[in-house]
Write an enzyme that holds these catalytic residues in place. Structure first.
Site, PDB file in Angstrom:
ATOM      1  N   LYS A 124      40.380  30.785  29.216  1.00 42.71           N
ATOM      2  CA  LYS A 124      39.177  30.959  28.386  1.00 42.71           C
ATOM      3  C   LYS A 124      39.545  31.306  26.945  1.00 42.71           C
ATOM      4  CE  LYS A 124      37.661  34.464  30.848  1.00 42.71           C
ATOM      5  NZ  LYS A 124      38.500  34.618  32.050  1.00 42.71           N
ATOM      6  N   ARG A 149      30.087  39.423  33.095  1.00 47.63           N
ATOM      7  CA  ARG A 149      30.826  39.477  34.360  1.00 47.63           C
ATOM      8  C   ARG A 149      30.049  40.066  35.516  1.00 47.63           C
ATOM      9  NH1 ARG A 149      37.088  39.961  32.754  1.00 47.63           N
ATOM     10  NH2 ARG A 149      36.784  39.162  30.663  1.00 47.63           N
ATOM     11  N   ARG A 162      52.407  35.217  31.969  1.00 49.42           N
ATOM     12  CA  ARG A 162      51.870  35.941  30.815  1.00 49.42           C
ATOM     13  C   ARG A 162      52.423  37.368  30.779  1.00 49.42           C
ATOM     14  NH1 ARG A 162      45.483  36.158  30.061  1.00 49.42           N
ATOM     15  NH2 ARG A 162      45.527  37.839  31.566  1.00 49.42           N
ATOM     16  N   ARG A 222      50.946  42.842  29.191  1.00 44.05           N
ATOM     17  CA  ARG A 222      49.641  43.493  29.281  1.00 44.05           C
ATOM     18  C   ARG A 222      49.630  44.410  30.493  1.00 44.05           C
ATOM     19  NH1 ARG A 222      44.556  39.437  28.810  1.00 44.05           N
ATOM     20  NH2 ARG A 222      43.863  40.741  30.529  1.00 44.05           N
ATOM     21  N   ARG A 274      41.665  42.721  39.708  1.00 44.93           N
ATOM     22  CA  ARG A 274      40.841  41.893  38.819  1.00 44.93           C
ATOM     23  C   ARG A 274      40.296  40.668  39.537  1.00 44.93           C
ATOM     24  NH1 ARG A 274      45.112  41.077  34.853  1.00 44.93           N
ATOM     25  NH2 ARG A 274      43.934  39.542  33.691  1.00 44.93           N
TER      26      ARG A 274
END
Ligand code: ADP
Length: 187
Positions: A13, A88, A127, A133, A144
């Site tokens: 996204k 969300r 990632r 992160r 998540r």
């Protein structure tokens, strides 16, 4: 024109949103980026969001809707916004609808970036190596994904009922996917 980007974590996204924003000269607004920045700067908002985010949980609807209200009050947002991962939960969908309606606006399109679970897990692992992160560690990723399936997947049906959803198979190169996006939205 207001456009919402949806999809599981790691669906791309953010990447596609940035390209779309540039192509259309529209502001892009990502609650995830905004919250991460607030956490980094240690603002009151960041302090409120930090623990939940890092564990992979969603932050509260009130907090998100407060941020959206603020964003929509900016002059730059007056002609339309690309909402990247902003909605969300169902209460957030209803709240954003209300906030847009206050300005005589409504969501024009929802782009759903569709990717398989295996692909998501591979992308997030990659990632994690690059960006480190806090919420890309395996445990937070699992949380998540669970939050996504339980709370966010029903939001897609909410927008499907309103005939707003376009499905984008989010596999292939970045430019191939961008091409699909611009085809779906038209010129
Ligand atoms: P991802 O889509 O991979 O989960 P984001 O950067 O979009 O990554 O979001 C990171 C985190 O920010 C989420 O896990 C959640 O804690 C928080 N967040 C972002 N947007 C929302 C939202 N609309 N509602 C609740 N929490 C959100």
């Amino acid at each position: 024109m207001d456009i919402l980007l949806m999809g599981p974590p790691g669906a791309g996204k953010g990447t596609q949103g940035a390209l779309l924003a540039e192509a259309r000269g529209m502001p892009k607004f990502a609650t995830g980026d905004l919250l991460r920045d607030a956490v980094k700067r240690g603002t009151p908002l960041g302090l409120q969001a930090k623990e939940l985010m890092e564990a992979g949980h969603l932050v509260s609807d009130d907090l998100i809707l407060g941020i959206v209200r603020e964003e929509l009050s900016k002059p730059a947002a007056g002609k339309g916004v690309i909402f990247d991962g902003v909605v969300r939960t169902i209460p957030q969908a209803e709240g954003v609808e209300r906030l847009l309606a206050e300005q005589g606006r409504s969501m024009s399109a929802v782009l759903f970036f569709d990717v398989s679970d295996d692909e998501i897990l591979a992308r997030l692992a990659k990632r994690r190596e690059i960006e480190s992160r806090a919420d890309d560690d395996p445990q937070a990723v699992a949380i998540r994904l669970k939050a996504y399936r339980k709370q966010t997947a029903p939001v897609l049906d909410w927008y499907e009922d309103r005939k707003l959803v376009h499905h984008i198979p989010a596999v292939g190169s970045v430019s191939e996917i961008a091409e699909k996006v611009s085809r779906v939205l038209g010129k």
